[in-house]
Design a protein around this motif. Structure first.
Motif, short mmCIF file in Angstrom:
data_model
loop_
_atom_site.label_atom_id
_atom_site.label_comp_id
_atom_site.label_asym_id
_atom_site.label_seq_id
_atom_site.Cartn_x
_atom_site.Cartn_y
_atom_site.Cartn_z
N ARG A 36 42.70 43.26 34.09
CA ARG A 36 42.24 43.80 32.82
C ARG A 36 43.20 44.28 31.79
O ARG A 36 43.20 44.23 30.55
CB ARG A 36 41.17 44.65 33.13
CG ARG A 36 39.98 43.94 33.76
CD ARG A 36 39.02 45.15 34.11
NE ARG A 36 37.66 44.66 34.42
CZ ARG A 36 36.51 44.39 33.93
NH1 ARG A 36 36.44 45.08 32.65
NH2 ARG A 36 35.50 43.90 34.15
N ARG A 91 49.85 35.83 37.65
CA ARG A 91 49.59 36.25 39.01
C ARG A 91 50.70 36.47 39.94
O ARG A 91 50.80 37.44 40.69
CB ARG A 91 48.89 34.98 39.82
CG ARG A 91 47.43 34.75 39.27
CD ARG A 91 46.40 34.12 40.04
NE ARG A 91 45.89 35.14 40.77
CZ ARG A 91 44.68 35.82 40.87
NH1 ARG A 91 44.20 35.50 39.65
NH2 ARG A 91 44.50 36.51 41.70
N ARG A 113 39.92 39.66 44.09
CA ARG A 113 39.06 38.26 44.33
C ARG A 113 40.07 37.78 45.29
O ARG A 113 39.62 36.63 46.18
CB ARG A 113 39.39 37.45 43.10
CG ARG A 113 38.61 38.08 41.89
CD ARG A 113 37.02 37.82 42.01
NE ARG A 113 36.50 38.22 40.68
CZ ARG A 113 36.42 39.54 40.28
NH1 ARG A 113 37.16 40.48 40.93
NH2 ARG A 113 35.70 39.82 39.30
N ASP A 114 41.32 37.77 45.53
CA ASP A 114 42.41 37.08 46.48
C ASP A 114 43.27 38.05 47.25
O ASP A 114 44.48 37.55 47.82
CB ASP A 114 43.26 36.01 45.73
CG ASP A 114 44.18 36.97 44.63
OD1 ASP A 114 43.95 38.24 44.49
OD2 ASP A 114 45.19 36.54 44.37
N ARG A 163 32.27 33.81 34.29
CA ARG A 163 33.51 34.44 34.97
C ARG A 163 33.49 33.95 36.33
O ARG A 163 34.49 33.91 36.95
CB ARG A 163 33.55 35.89 34.77
CG ARG A 163 33.89 36.25 33.50
CD ARG A 163 33.85 37.64 33.30
NE ARG A 163 34.63 38.49 34.25
CZ ARG A 163 34.37 40.03 34.32
NH1 ARG A 163 33.56 40.36 33.75
NH2 ARG A 163 35.19 40.50 35.53
N ARG A 170 39.56 28.03 39.27
CA ARG A 170 40.69 27.91 39.06
C ARG A 170 41.55 27.53 40.08
O ARG A 170 41.41 27.75 41.16
CB ARG A 170 41.25 29.31 38.35
CG ARG A 170 41.51 30.47 39.46
CD ARG A 170 42.11 31.77 39.21
NE ARG A 170 41.97 32.49 40.14
CZ ARG A 170 41.29 33.69 40.08
NH1 ARG A 170 41.05 34.12 38.80
NH2 ARG A 170 41.20 34.59 41.09
#
Ligand code: DC
Length: 207
Positions: A36, A91, A113-114, A163, A170
């Motif tokens: 963000r 990332r 998320r990961d 989202r 992705r």
């Protein structure tokens, strides 16, 4: 001790992860706030979050201690975050920062998320927190509403679904539960019930 808490937007993972960090006296990092902050930095400088060069420059300049918590919580920043989060270079640029945070003693809780799949594949406990899109949209709408947003619940639901699609589809670090993650469906759970369920899972896993 590292606890990884992953899951989709507005699943309750942030609230849960923060409470777990307090309970186990561990440091806490909201990894979504990093994406963000990168998206927001590009927007603030008048750039386009889809511009990879601008996004990478913002990621490399990121100072986690200087994140403006209010500015990154808008719907626009959330959208920009999901755009920059799909860029491999972005990332990679913030991977080291996350791993260094996780390595501190006596440990940390990271949500995102990961975290369980990529950032901390060796985490002691991995939770994957989820809830139906409608319930998540309702929670996010209440949250945005209380901070003065005029978005309708239907618009927030559309945004949540878009989202989810972007996060799950992705190519790099897609949102998916690690095979060794404990799944926690919070659709019908209060914050307290979700916390109790998570503590039971963690205490059992830690023996
Ligand atoms: O959890 P959040 O809504 O604050 O996350 C903002 C965006 O950042 C979201 O679209 C997914 C992305 N994100 C990510 O790709 N990897 C993470 N570890 C955390 C968030």
């Amino acid at each position: 001790m590292i606890v990884a808490v992953d899951g989709p937007a507005a699943s309750g993972k942030g609230t849960l992860a923060r409470a777990l960090a307090r309970h186990y006296r561990l440091a806490y990092l909201d990894t979504g706030s990093l994406y963000r902050a990168v998206g927001q930095a590009v927007l603030a400088s008048g750039g386009d979050p889809a511009d990879e060069k601008a996004a990478l420059a913002a990621a490399e300049a990121l100072d986690a201690a200087k994140i403006d918590e209010k500015a990154i919580r808008t719907a626009e920043a959330g959208h920009a975050a999901s755009v920059v989060a799909a860029m491999p270079a972005v990332r990679t640029a913030i991977l080291g920062l996350q791993r260094r945070f996780a390595a501190q003693k006596p440990g940390a809780v990271l949500d995102g998320r990961d975290v369980g799949t990529v950032v901390c594949p060796d985490a002691n406990v991995k939770l994957f927190v989820f809830a139906s899109p409608e319930i998540r949209a309702h929670r996010r709408w209440l949250e945005l509403n209380s901070s003065g947003s005029a978005l309708s619940e239907a618009q927030v639901l559309e945004d949540v679904k878009e989202r989810d699609r972007r996060d799950a589809e992705r190519a790099i670090s897609p949102m998916k539960p690690s095979p060794d993650a404990h799944l926690l469906d919070t659709s019908d759970l209060s914050i307290e019930a979700a916390f109790d369920a998570a503590v039971a899972i963690i205490d059992k896993a830690m023996g």
